[in-house]
Scaffold this active site. Sequence first.
Site, PDB file in Angstrom:
ATOM      1  N   LYS A 163       0.957  -1.235  -0.056  1.00  0.00           N
ATOM      2  CA  LYS A 163      -0.014   0.051   0.008  1.00  0.00           C
ATOM      3  C   LYS A 163       1.023   1.194  -0.006  1.00  0.00           C
ATOM      4  CE  LYS A 163      -4.140  -2.212   0.616  1.00  0.00           C
ATOM      5  NZ  LYS A 163      -5.115  -1.946  -0.213  1.00  0.00           N
ATOM      6  N   ASP A 188      -0.324  -0.161  -4.396  1.00  0.00           N
ATOM      7  CA  ASP A 188      -1.857   0.093  -4.454  1.00  0.00           C
ATOM      8  C   ASP A 188      -2.193   1.385  -3.864  1.00  0.00           C
ATOM      9  OD1 ASP A 188      -4.699   0.164  -4.434  1.00  0.00           O
ATOM     10  OD2 ASP A 188      -4.787  -1.756  -3.179  1.00  0.00           O
ATOM     11  N   GLU A 213      -2.085   0.357  -8.802  1.00  0.00           N
ATOM     12  CA  GLU A 213      -3.463   0.190  -8.482  1.00  0.00           C
ATOM     13  C   GLU A 213      -4.242   1.331  -8.027  1.00  0.00           C
ATOM     14  OE1 GLU A 213      -4.333  -3.509  -6.170  1.00  0.00           O
ATOM     15  OE2 GLU A 213      -6.277  -3.005  -6.148  1.00  0.00           O
ATOM     16  N   ASP A 238      -9.061  -0.605  -9.667  1.00  0.00           N
ATOM     17  CA  ASP A 238      -9.994  -1.550  -8.634  1.00  0.00           C
ATOM     18  C   ASP A 238     -11.261  -0.743  -8.312  1.00  0.00           C
ATOM     19  OD1 ASP A 238     -10.879  -2.564  -5.975  1.00  0.00           O
ATOM     20  OD2 ASP A 238      -9.001  -2.627  -5.157  1.00  0.00           O
ATOM     21  N   LYS A 262     -12.790  -8.056  -8.055  1.00  0.00           N
ATOM     22  CA  LYS A 262     -13.280  -8.418  -6.728  1.00  0.00           C
ATOM     23  C   LYS A 262     -14.700  -8.774  -6.897  1.00  0.00           C
ATOM     24  CE  LYS A 262     -10.263  -5.608  -3.993  1.00  0.00           C
ATOM     25  NZ  LYS A 262     -10.063  -4.529  -2.958  1.00  0.00           N
TER      26      LYS A 262
HETATM   27 MG    MG Z   1      -7.138  -1.991  -4.194  1.00  0.00          MG
END
Ligand code: MG
Length: 366
Positions: A163, A188, A213, A238, A262
């Site tokens: 992250k 991300d 991301e 995402d 997802k």
């Molecule tokens: Mg993500």
Amino acid sequence: MIIESVTLHQIKMNLKTPFGNSLETVSDRDLIIVEVNDAEGNSGFGEGVAFTTPWYTEETLQTSWHMLRDIMIPLVKKRFIAHPSEVNGMLSEIRRNPMAKYAIEGAIWDLYAKKEGISLSKALGGTIKKIKAGVAVGASDQETMLEEISNRILEGYERIKVKIKPSQDVSILKAIRERYPNLSLMADANSAYTLRDIDQLKALDGFNLLMIEQPLAADDIVDHAKLQRELKTPICLDESIASFDDARRALDLNSCQVINIKPGRVGGLTASKMIHDLCDERGVPVWCGGMLESGIGRAHNIALSSLSNFVIPGDISASTRYWERDIIHPEVIVEEGYINVPEGNGIGYELNRKELSRVTVVKEVY
Ligand code: MG
């Protein structure tokens, strides 16, 4: 197939270690386990993956519960369903709320596969027998992150996602690349940047990332298209992709070169499969992102990731990455970097009822 009753279990599981991103840190994970039952005593399980706060998308656990109880369960209960791909249409009048839709639709997919005597992977058309595991490392101080990466590599993970945020991107990526020049690495941002940060984002091109991301806002595929034109690193979307049509528009605009699918974010397994097929046609690779799921959600992700265009390792890790004890049996394990796609009926893992009741805080039957 006729759903006779639906049980909602609200559970609270303690993460082994808190998980941070650019917006918040999660210590306890609250989830909804949806159980659908038919008259013959068969059960299917799905998972509501909304967080208790609206940082990731606008849905929360409480809005999902309301949608399931008051709107969605009455629409699917006592109605004949020949195939789970029909559920998407049965819920199509409801705007958004994709996580609640996935929670019940996923349970119906599991029930269907069990009744057919096949695995969920097979029911979805999956062909991959073992999937490559990947892992996400939460935002923390640099030393903690480096130590965690080293532990994950020792455990066999071959793709690491970290992250990042504007105050911690170049520094952490530089430190990782100094130690691991060839590691399969991605970052991300969870929408932490704007186009004003374009020079800072271009500097990340030097770290040979698999992808960046969701650098920009969740509702902005236009700015992502502008950014992608300037970046060498592929952008993966995402949060911006909440439906099949979002995916189609983003690909038409060249807003990204990769999509993270997802099932909770896009409204279910049917929608996930449609996005997968679209990306396959367009030559765009996909992977399956994680939502700090329990074993039930993890099992669905594993089945989905057996579809042929899931060519990039997802955020699919062992149960022990997050939990002291999972609510499924056996737990998900990673062997030499891979997770076997189960061949048993449905999701292929048994619910551990004892552990489920230990972590349940609210249970209601409809
Ligand atoms: Mg993500």
